[in-house]
Design a protein around this motif. Structure first.
Motif, PDB file in Angstrom:
ATOM      1  N   ARG A  91      -1.218   5.160  -5.072  1.00 22.33           N
ATOM      2  CA  ARG A  91      -0.490   3.932  -4.730  1.00 22.33           C
ATOM      3  C   ARG A  91       0.650   3.748  -5.715  1.00 22.33           C
ATOM      4  N   PHE A  92       1.845   3.490  -5.196  1.00 25.74           N
ATOM      5  CA  PHE A  92       3.017   3.301  -6.047  1.00 25.74           C
ATOM      6  C   PHE A  92       2.896   1.978  -6.789  1.00 25.74           C
ATOM      7  N   THR A  93       3.071   2.031  -8.099  1.00 21.58           N
ATOM      8  CA  THR A  93       3.025   0.827  -8.935  1.00 21.58           C
ATOM      9  C   THR A  93       4.451   0.355  -9.175  1.00 21.58           C
ATOM     10  N   TYR A  94       4.783  -0.773  -8.597  1.00 24.21           N
ATOM     11  CA  TYR A  94       6.149  -1.304  -8.685  1.00 24.21           C
ATOM     12  C   TYR A  94       6.199  -2.377  -9.762  1.00 24.21           C
ATOM     13  N   LEU A  95       6.932  -2.108 -10.829  1.00 19.97           N
ATOM     14  CA  LEU A  95       7.078  -3.051 -11.936  1.00 19.97           C
ATOM     15  C   LEU A  95       8.550  -3.275 -12.230  1.00 19.97           C
ATOM     16  N   ASP A  96       9.306  -3.561 -11.158  1.00 20.88           N
ATOM     17  CA  ASP A  96      10.741  -3.823 -11.284  1.00 20.88           C
ATOM     18  C   ASP A  96      11.126  -5.081 -10.505  1.00 20.88           C
ATOM     19  N   TYR A  97      10.232  -6.052 -10.514  1.00 23.53           N
ATOM     20  CA  TYR A  97      10.464  -7.303  -9.786  1.00 23.53           C
ATOM     21  C   TYR A  97      11.704  -8.043 -10.278  1.00 23.53           C
ATOM     22  N   ALA A  98      12.037  -7.929 -11.549  1.00 24.03           N
ATOM     23  CA  ALA A  98      13.186  -8.663 -12.082  1.00 24.03           C
ATOM     24  C   ALA A  98      14.495  -8.153 -11.512  1.00 24.03           C
ATOM     25  N   ALA A  99      14.515  -6.930 -11.008  1.00 22.86           N
ATOM     26  CA  ALA A  99      15.712  -6.405 -10.355  1.00 22.86           C
ATOM     27  C   ALA A  99      15.750  -6.849  -8.897  1.00 22.86           C
ATOM     28  N   SER A 100      14.705  -6.543  -8.162  1.00 20.82           N
ATOM     29  CA  SER A 100      14.549  -7.004  -6.777  1.00 20.82           C
ATOM     30  C   SER A 100      13.064  -7.052  -6.461  1.00 20.82           C
ATOM     31  N   ALA A 101      12.614  -8.193  -6.000  1.00 19.79           N
ATOM     32  CA  ALA A 101      11.210  -8.335  -5.626  1.00 19.79           C
ATOM     33  C   ALA A 101      10.995  -7.775  -4.229  1.00 19.79           C
ATOM     34  N   PRO A 102       9.834  -7.211  -3.943  1.00 18.33           N
ATOM     35  CA  PRO A 102       9.556  -6.753  -2.580  1.00 18.33           C
ATOM     36  C   PRO A 102       9.467  -7.937  -1.614  1.00 18.33           C
ATOM     37  N   CYS A 103       9.545  -7.628  -0.358  1.00 18.05           N
ATOM     38  CA  CYS A 103       9.514  -8.658   0.682  1.00 18.05           C
ATOM     39  C   CYS A 103       8.087  -9.149   0.918  1.00 18.05           C
ATOM     40  N   VAL A 104       7.935 -10.457   1.092  1.00 17.89           N
ATOM     41  CA  VAL A 104       6.631 -10.996   1.463  1.00 17.89           C
ATOM     42  C   VAL A 104       6.559 -11.214   2.973  1.00 17.89           C
ATOM     43  N   ARG A 105       5.338 -11.354   3.442  1.00 15.89           N
ATOM     44  CA  ARG A 105       5.103 -11.472   4.874  1.00 15.89           C
ATOM     45  C   ARG A 105       5.857 -12.659   5.482  1.00 15.89           C
ATOM     46  N   ALA A 106       5.932 -13.777   4.783  1.00 10.39           N
ATOM     47  CA  ALA A 106       6.601 -14.959   5.333  1.00 10.39           C
ATOM     48  C   ALA A 106       8.053 -14.662   5.678  1.00 10.39           C
ATOM     49  N   ALA A 107       8.749 -13.938   4.801  1.00  9.32           N
ATOM     50  CA  ALA A 107      10.151 -13.626   5.041  1.00  9.32           C
ATOM     51  C   ALA A 107      10.303 -12.654   6.207  1.00  9.32           C
ATOM     52  N   ALA A 108       9.482 -11.618   6.217  1.00 13.28           N
ATOM     53  CA  ALA A 108       9.571 -10.628   7.287  1.00 13.28           C
ATOM     54  C   ALA A 108       9.263 -11.251   8.645  1.00 13.28           C
ATOM     55  N   GLU A 109       8.260 -12.113   8.696  1.00 13.98           N
ATOM     56  CA  GLU A 109       7.901 -12.740   9.967  1.00 13.98           C
ATOM     57  C   GLU A 109       8.966 -13.718  10.436  1.00 13.98           C
ATOM     58  N   ASP A 121       0.817  -1.208   0.000  1.00 14.33           N
ATOM     59  CA  ASP A 121       0.000   0.000   0.000  1.00 14.33           C
ATOM     60  C   ASP A 121       0.857   1.267   0.000  1.00 14.33           C
ATOM     61  N   LEU A 122       2.119   1.160  -0.382  1.00  5.79           N
ATOM     62  CA  LEU A 122       3.013   2.311  -0.418  1.00  5.79           C
ATOM     63  C   LEU A 122       2.442   3.408  -1.313  1.00  5.79           C
ATOM     64  N   LYS A 123       2.447   4.632  -0.801  1.00 10.09           N
ATOM     65  CA  LYS A 123       1.916   5.769  -1.543  1.00 10.09           C
ATOM     66  C   LYS A 123       3.068   6.673  -1.995  1.00 10.09           C
ATOM     67  N   THR A 124       2.821   7.393  -3.082  1.00 13.99           N
ATOM     68  CA  THR A 124       3.783   8.374  -3.566  1.00 13.99           C
ATOM     69  C   THR A 124       3.022   9.597  -4.059  1.00 13.99           C
ATOM     70  N   GLU A 125       3.635  10.768  -3.904  1.00 16.76           N
ATOM     71  CA  GLU A 125       2.981  12.019  -4.291  1.00 16.76           C
ATOM     72  C   GLU A 125       3.439  12.435  -5.675  1.00 16.76           C
ATOM     73  N   LEU A 126       2.505  12.788  -6.524  1.00 18.35           N
ATOM     74  CA  LEU A 126       2.800  13.238  -7.877  1.00 18.35           C
ATOM     75  C   LEU A 126       3.022  14.749  -7.884  1.00 18.35           C
ATOM     76  N   PRO A 127       3.614  15.299  -8.948  1.00 14.68           N
ATOM     77  CA  PRO A 127       3.925  16.737  -8.984  1.00 14.68           C
ATOM     78  C   PRO A 127       2.714  17.628  -8.751  1.00 14.68           C
ATOM     79  N   GLY A 128       1.535  17.188  -9.156  1.00 15.41           N
ATOM     80  CA  GLY A 128       0.340  18.006  -8.964  1.00 15.41           C
ATOM     81  C   GLY A 128      -0.231  17.955  -7.566  1.00 15.41           C
ATOM     82  N   GLY A 129       0.401  17.188  -6.673  1.00 14.94           N
ATOM     83  CA  GLY A 129      -0.069  17.078  -5.298  1.00 14.94           C
ATOM     84  C   GLY A 129      -0.918  15.858  -5.027  1.00 14.94           C
ATOM     85  N   GLU A 130      -1.309  15.143  -6.071  1.00 18.93           N
ATOM     86  CA  GLU A 130      -2.127  13.934  -5.893  1.00 18.93           C
ATOM     87  C   GLU A 130      -1.279  12.807  -5.306  1.00 18.93           C
ATOM     88  N   THR A 131      -1.859  12.073  -4.369  1.00 19.63           N
ATOM     89  CA  THR A 131      -1.188  10.909  -3.786  1.00 19.63           C
ATOM     90  C   THR A 131      -1.804   9.640  -4.354  1.00 19.63           C
TER      91      THR A 131
END
Length: 402
Positions: free
Chosen positions: A22-40, A10-20
């Motif tokens: 949800r960040f769309t992450y499409l770079d899994y081939a470089a590094s995938a985000p962490c899943v709950r199983a790993a963090a726990e 649910d990571l959010k990012t602010e755009l130049p116009g002030g709108e916030t």
């Protein structure tokens, strides 16, 4: 909640116009985000963390059990056979460098120039074959040069095109000649099962940070004989069984410890194992169907995007696409997608320079692409949604038109 839920989805990012947004992450081939199983898994170990092996008390004993249990889980994930070892490393690059140093003298390495640098650069005096344009061409090229003195080092899935390579067929050819097979599974393992026998692999390497466990660990799994006969990868504690009073008066450990010198990365190993355990009980067929639906949606959406050329064959591939962008600079387009639309992608040559140059040269020969430094790549995985795909294709069309 699921063990495979993405942390920070649910990571959010602010755009130049002030709108916030949800960040769309499409770079899994470089590094995938962490899943709950790993963090726990990491959070559970931290209160009892200690150095593994030989220590006394609850911290060391708990940590040692956790470390060796992680090895057992990873062994199950890769379908380790009697006589195989699982060695924890830093990442795929580290794993393949370790194995390259363990090759018996006189071994020739056969590989394709389309490999990621992790599998292109470590091998001594390799035979580089041109990147094939079809599975049939790959099989024919290997058949022409392979023999019992060789090891074939091949990717499971391309980090540029997403193409799934005919690993099993290549392995059958190699084994018929008495050669061994090494599979770089960095891009395959997050998307498909990677059993050693199913792939026909003698050795398998992958990274935790691409398998939703970004805690600095990787894996090398495979046949023990070359590994136990080789000099240790790192000289130091753990790799040595006994050390005498004079230089050279020592014996080295056998088994995984031989190549895990120094204090191992317990948290990284535990994180990888937690994701492996979660994937072992997941419905991989359902995950595959979902990914392929997203891939089809992406390809369909790109049909309406001007001035782009999609690379990659129509036969099976994982959730990776790379684009040439005509007269546009991919790095500038990627920057605008991030800044103006809250979309994270990647631009460049993706540590696969010979392959990207060949793709660009072919595209320019068709009059489609001006000389440029690279491609634009979008890659996705467990946390990706149809909304992410639609936002990307829509934003890319807007940026290219403006």
């Amino acid at each position: 909640m699921s063990a495979l839920d993405i942390i920070g989805d649910d990571l959010k990012t602010e755009l130049p116009g002030g709108e916030t947004v949800r960040f769309t992450y499409l770079d899994y081939a470089a590094s995938a985000p962490c899943v709950r199983a790993a963090a726990e898994a990491v959070a559970e170990l931290l209160p009892r963390y200690g150095s593994v092996h030989r220590g006394t008390g609850v911290r060391s004993q708990t940590s040692t059990v956790a470390y060796e249990l992680a090895r057992d889980v990873v062994a199950e994930f890769v379908g380790a056979r009697p006589g195989d070892e699982v060695i924890f490393t830093r990442n795929t690059t580290d794993s393949l460098n370790l194995l390259a140093r363990a090759l018996p003298g006189g071994t020739r390495t056969i590989l394709f120039e389309g490999e990621h640098h992790a599998n292109l650069l470590p091998w001594p005096d390799p035979v580089r074959l041109p990147a094939p344009s079809s599975p049939e061409q790959a099989l024919a090229a290997v058949s022409a040069v392979i023999d019992e003195r060789c090891v074939l080092a091949v990717t499971g899935a391309s980090n540029v095109t997403g193409e799934i390579w005919p690993v099993r067929e290549l392995a059958d050819i190699a084994h018929a000649s008495g050669a061994r097979v090494v599979v770089d599974a960095a891009q395959l393992a997050p998307h498909r099962p990677v059993g050693l026998d199913d792939l026909g692999a003698d050795y398998l390497a992958f990274s935790g940070h691409k398998l939703y466990a970004p805690f600095g660990a990787g894996v090398l799994a495979g046949r023990a004989d070359w590994l136990d006969a080789a000099e240790p990868y790192l000289y130091g504690g753990g790799a040595s069984a006994t050390v005498g009073d004079r230089p050279g008066d020592l014996t080295w450990a056998v088994g995984p410890a031989r190549h895990e010198g120094g204090t191992p990365n317990l948290l990284g190993a535990a994180a990888i194992a937690a994701v492996c355990a979660a994937l072992l009980v997941a419905d991989r067929d359902a995950l595959h169907r979902r990914e392929q639906d997203l891939l089809a949606r992406l390809r369909d959406g790109l049909d309406g995007v001007p001035e782009q050329s999609l690379f990659g064959p129509d036969h099976p591939r994982v959730g990776i696409v790379s684009l040439a962008l005509g007269r546009h600079d991919p790095a500038r387009i990627a920057h605008r997608l991030g800044r103006e639309h809250g979309i994270g992608v990647r631009a460049g040559q993706f540590c696969a320079h010979p392959l990207v140059r060949r793709l660009l040269d072919a595209d320019r020969a068709d009059g489609c692409t001006a000389p440029g430094a690279g491609l634009l790549r979008a890659s996705f995985g467990l946390g990706s949604t149809t909304e992410d795909i639609d936002r990307f294709t829509g934003a890319l069309a807007d940026v290219l038109r403006s």
